[in-house]
Write an enzyme that holds these catalytic residues in place. Structure first.
Site, short mmCIF file in Angstrom:
data_model
loop_
_atom_site.label_atom_id
_atom_site.label_comp_id
_atom_site.label_asym_id
_atom_site.label_seq_id
_atom_site.Cartn_x
_atom_site.Cartn_y
_atom_site.Cartn_z
CD1 TRP A 431 40.73 39.12 41.39
CD2 TRP A 431 39.20 40.74 41.11
NE1 TRP A 431 39.50 38.52 41.14
CE2 TRP A 431 38.55 39.50 40.96
CE3 TRP A 431 38.44 41.92 40.97
CZ2 TRP A 431 37.19 39.39 40.69
CZ3 TRP A 431 37.09 41.81 40.69
CH2 TRP A 431 36.47 40.56 40.56
CE1 TYR A 435 36.17 36.72 36.83
CE2 TYR A 435 34.88 38.69 36.41
CZ TYR A 435 34.95 37.33 36.62
OH TYR A 435 33.80 36.57 36.60
CG ASP A 451 38.93 35.16 42.53
OD1 ASP A 451 38.16 36.08 42.22
OD2 ASP A 451 38.56 34.03 42.90
#
Ligand SMILES: [Zn+2]
Length: 510
Positions: A431, A435, A451
């Site tokens: 994640w 990101y 997410d």
């Protein structure tokens, strides 16, 4: 993308079609000048026109920029070239200075992108009609022209800011290109702004631009002391302000929207003029000014469920990060906690470790610190935040990695390779890496599928619970712009929360 055929380009020119602005430039044989497609001057004869896919290509062919439509102010499109991510990445690196200064080479640039130098040249020729060096040189001279037009900086300052080693060299380049000295293109003005006013530039984007969504995304995430957003009494005309640290020098920047000009106005207070291009590049990245938003919106609208959401927020951008390290730290602080809790932690980190901003022009109430550097945090004995030990370790590992490799948050190879590089850092999982790739490296196909906000947005989109696995499958058709689809999912989810007036609880990552 390849250039549309000449007849289509000419029709765009005749109708001054703004959709071609920045994508196509027209060079006029009879005058030796090249223009934007929206130039107010009388349209040249068909047989006198040659069309180019970049300002650099027109300049390489020997044409000078028009003084009326000012090609340097055309929206600069970095992320539209979806057909060649390598070219987009190279352009991002070039705007970060990859070909400016001594010891920088096309070889090194190509190597960073994981291809050979000849292949990079070939891709540039195919997509932009110009070599990487020509693109970098054109950027420099056009940036200088922009500064001459819009600021009262001295010519020596302009030369330095645009990356010329000497005023003499700058004069030479300018004379060759424009057949006149730099000072001759400056409009006479009787008003001289005060020395404290800073430097204000306009940077153009392609409409539409959903400024409100951009500001409210940034507002929820402002780092106390480093950033702030102001609005007038009617809650309108929002302005984003922040502190800036580059190579040890500090200052501030303020950005507001000028929708009537399809531009943002950027006011910079910074003691080092040659940092200007880097600061403008950061503004462009943070506010996603280079997006070919119409093409992206059109592509996402092919998904019948997403189409109404795109229609609801035309011109929704994918916010970038001001600074890769700052963004990555924030991503780690945001692991497993709400957006507002992450914001608070970031504020504490700044108060504990950030350098205080000295009182100088551009100081603004509420802007008190610059974000701590990777070097500083890597050396700090204790970080002193109330966080689980694992996350503290991740923060330290990240600080060490970033202080060893100043290019850690710049494009590297393919999206998958960039993700793999980030995941080598202990504590950076899937994640966090996605990101960071999305917001800091500006990989517009990055997609942090696990997410929580995205999953909730996706459940709303399809009216059925989503898992990271189903969402990834679902997102296939959104490529190569999954980042923008993510933004729509986040925006829909954020509206839900504020409509129901429910406070955000755990697990909200972005
Ligand atoms: Zn023109």
């Amino acid at each position: 993308m390849e250039l549309p055929d000449k007849a289509a380009c000419y029709r765009a020119l005749e109708s001054r079609d703004p959709r071609f602005d920045g994508l196509v430039f027209v060079a006029i044989k009879s005058t030796g000048i090249y223009c934007r497609t929206v130039c107010p001057a009388r349209t040249a004869k068909y047989e006198n026109c040659t069309f180019y896919g970049s300002a650099a290509a027109a300049q390489e062919a020997g044409y000078r920029p028009c003084l009326r439509c000012r090609p340097e102010t055309a929206p600069e499109l970095a992320s539209w070239r979806g057909t060649s991510n390598t070219v987009s990445r190279a352009l991002a690196l070039i705007s970060d200075g990859a070909l400016d200064g001594d010891g920088k080479s096309v070889d090194a640039l190509a190597e960073r992108l994981g291809i050979g130098e000849r292949q990079l040249r070939r891709l540039f020729l195919q997509h932009l009609g110009a070599s990487p060096i020509a693109v970098a040189q054109t950027r420099r001279v056009l940036f200088a022209k922009h500064l001459i037009h819009e600021t009262r900086m001295t010519m020596t300052e302009v030369a330095l800011a645009a990356g010329y080693n000497s005023l003499r060299r700058f004069n030479e380049v300018f004379q060759n290109l424009f057949h006149r000295p730099p000072g001759a293109i400056r409009r006479k003005s009787t008003t001289r702004p005060s020395a404290d006013a800073g430097i204000t530039l306009r940077v153009r984007y392609r409409p539409p631009y959903d400024w409100e969504s951009m500001l409210s995304f940034l507002e929820k995430r402002v780092i106390p002391g480093v950033e702030l957003i102001e609005r007038d009494k009617n809650n309108q005309n929002g302005c984003y302000r922040r502190t800036v640290e580059l190579d040890g020098a500090v200052g501030t920047v303020a950005v507001k929207n000028l929708p009537q000009h399809n531009s943002v106005s950027v006011t910079i207070h910074f003691p080092v003029v040659h940092a200007l291009p880097a600061i403008v590049a950061r503004v462009r990245r943070l506010f996603d000014l280079g997006a070919d938003i119409e093409t992206i919106d059109e592509h996402l609208s092919n998904d019948p469920r997403l189409a109404p959401w795109v229609a609801l927020r035309p011109g929704l951008r994918a916010p970038g990060g001001w600074d890769g390290f700052e963004l990555a730290v924030r991503a780690i602080l945001g692991q497993q906690v709400s957006v507002s809790a992450a914001r608070e932690l970031a504020g504490q980190l700044v108060a504990l470790h950030g350098r205080r901003l000295p009182k100088n022009p551009g100081t603004y109430p509420g802007l008190t610190h610059v974000f701590p550097t990777a070097k500083h945090l890597a050396k700090a004995k204790s970080i002193g935040l109330g966080m689980p030990a694992a996350r503290m370790k991740a923060l330290q590992a990240l600080s060490r990695a970033a202080s060893h490799d100043p290019n850690l948050f710049r494009p590297f190879g393919t999206l998958e390779e960039a993700i793999a590089l980030l995941r080598n850092i202990p504590g950076i999982g899937e994640w966090t890496a996605e990101y960071i790739a999305l917001r800091a490296i500006r990989e517009m196909d990055a997609f942090p599928a696990s997410d929580v906000g995205l999953l909730r947005g996706a459940s709303k989109l399809d009216g059925a619970p989503a898992t990271p696995k189903t969402l990834l499958r679902r997102a296939e058709s959104w490529r190569p712009w999954r980042a923008y689809a993510a933004q729509h999912l986040w925006a829909a989810h954020a509206t839900d929360i504020s409509n129901q007036n429910v406070s955000q609880t755990g697990g909200e990552h972005a």
